[in-house]
Design an enzyme around this catalytic site. Structure first.
Site: not given
Ligand SMILES: C[S@@+](CC[C@H](N)C(=O)[O-])C[C@H]1O[C@@H](n2cnc3c(N)ncnc32)[C@H](O)[C@@H]1O
Length: 230
Positions: A81
């Site tokens: 993000s």
């Molecule tokens: C915007 S990215 C996260 C950024 C992260 N917090 C960072 O600091 O890099 C969103 C993440 O949520 C994960 N995601 C999506 N749905 C999910 C779920 N049901 N459970 C766990 N992770 C999930 C995606 O694979 C992705 O890696």
């Protein structure tokens, strides 16, 4: 001669010719220009983001973009993000030193590292296995020992370690998953982007009688996958 002139003008330098980048200076600039100059005021959040080496959470080919004012791709169609959004969510959570925090969406591990500086324990869940593994390695190699990474579906939270003082969700579901509300302590706070086409960053506080909700910013997160059917 022409080549020398072009290089002296800085138009065609390679990374080696530029010399090592001053990542610390880039981080100071990020904090000053993207966070403090906007509305991020918490000294604890600003210090944490000054300290965590964001570029080491960005895959090597895109490392030069790590301190830009935008999200950066980390592979598997996911992103780390934008720094401002990480700061805004972290500030909204008002994390205290004794807190146990749950993050859904580990991604690169960067937000978890920022939280780990502020909290006692951070539990973070990532549904894409290779991302979870890479984040585990990055966090481990940098010595963030109070971060626990689990590969799995964050819709169900992490009941074995509940309840949590704070929950942050970094992918957008179309509605707040019930399991996450149940795993929030009374007095606890959750920050979560909600919506499909248009999303709002929602802050929920669990009280002894129910849930208080405030919508803060319009945001654009990757969708939360893995929604259980039925
Ligand atoms: C915007 S990215 C996260 C950024 C992260 N917090 C960072 O600091 O890099 C969103 C993440 O949520 C994960 N995601 C999506 N749905 C999910 C779920 N049901 N459970 C766990 N992770 C999930 C995606 O694979 C992705 O890696």
């Amino acid at each position: 001669m022409l080549v020398t002139a072009v290089m002296a003008g800085g138009l065609d330098e390679t990374a080696a010719q530029r010399g090592p980048r001053d990542w610390e200076a880039e981080r100071r600039r990020m904090v000053a220009q993207q966070l403090r100059a906007r509305d991020i005021r918490s000294p604890r959040v600003l210090d944490a983001m000054l300290g965590v080496p964001r570029h080491l959470f960005v895959p090597e080919p895109r490392r030069d973009e790590a301190y830009g004012d935008f999200p950066v791709p980390i592979g598997f169609d996911q992103t780390i993000s934008q720094p401002y959004i990480v700061a805004f969510m972290t500030e909204a959570l008002a994390v205290e030193p004794g807190h146990r925090v749950l993050e859904i969406g580990t991604g690169s591990g960067y937000q978890a590292a920022v939280l780990s500086v502020l909290a006692e324990e951070v539990y973070t869940i990532e549904i894409v296995a290779p991302l979870a593994e890479r984040a585990r390695q990055t966090l481990g190699s940098l010595g963030y020992q109070n971060v626990h990474v689990r590969t799995g579906n964050g819709y169900f939270g992490w009941p074995e370690h509940a309840p949590f003082d704070r929950i942050v969700v970094t992918a957008a579901p179309d509605e707040v998953p019930a399991a996450l509300v149940q795993q929030l302590k009374v007095g606890g706070v959750m920050a979560i982007p909600v919506g499909t086409r248009s999303q709002e960053l929602r802050i929920l506080r669990r009280t002894s009688t129910g849930i208080e909700t405030v919508d803060t910013l319009p945001v654009r997160f990757v969708p939360m996958t893995g929604k259980p059917r039925g």
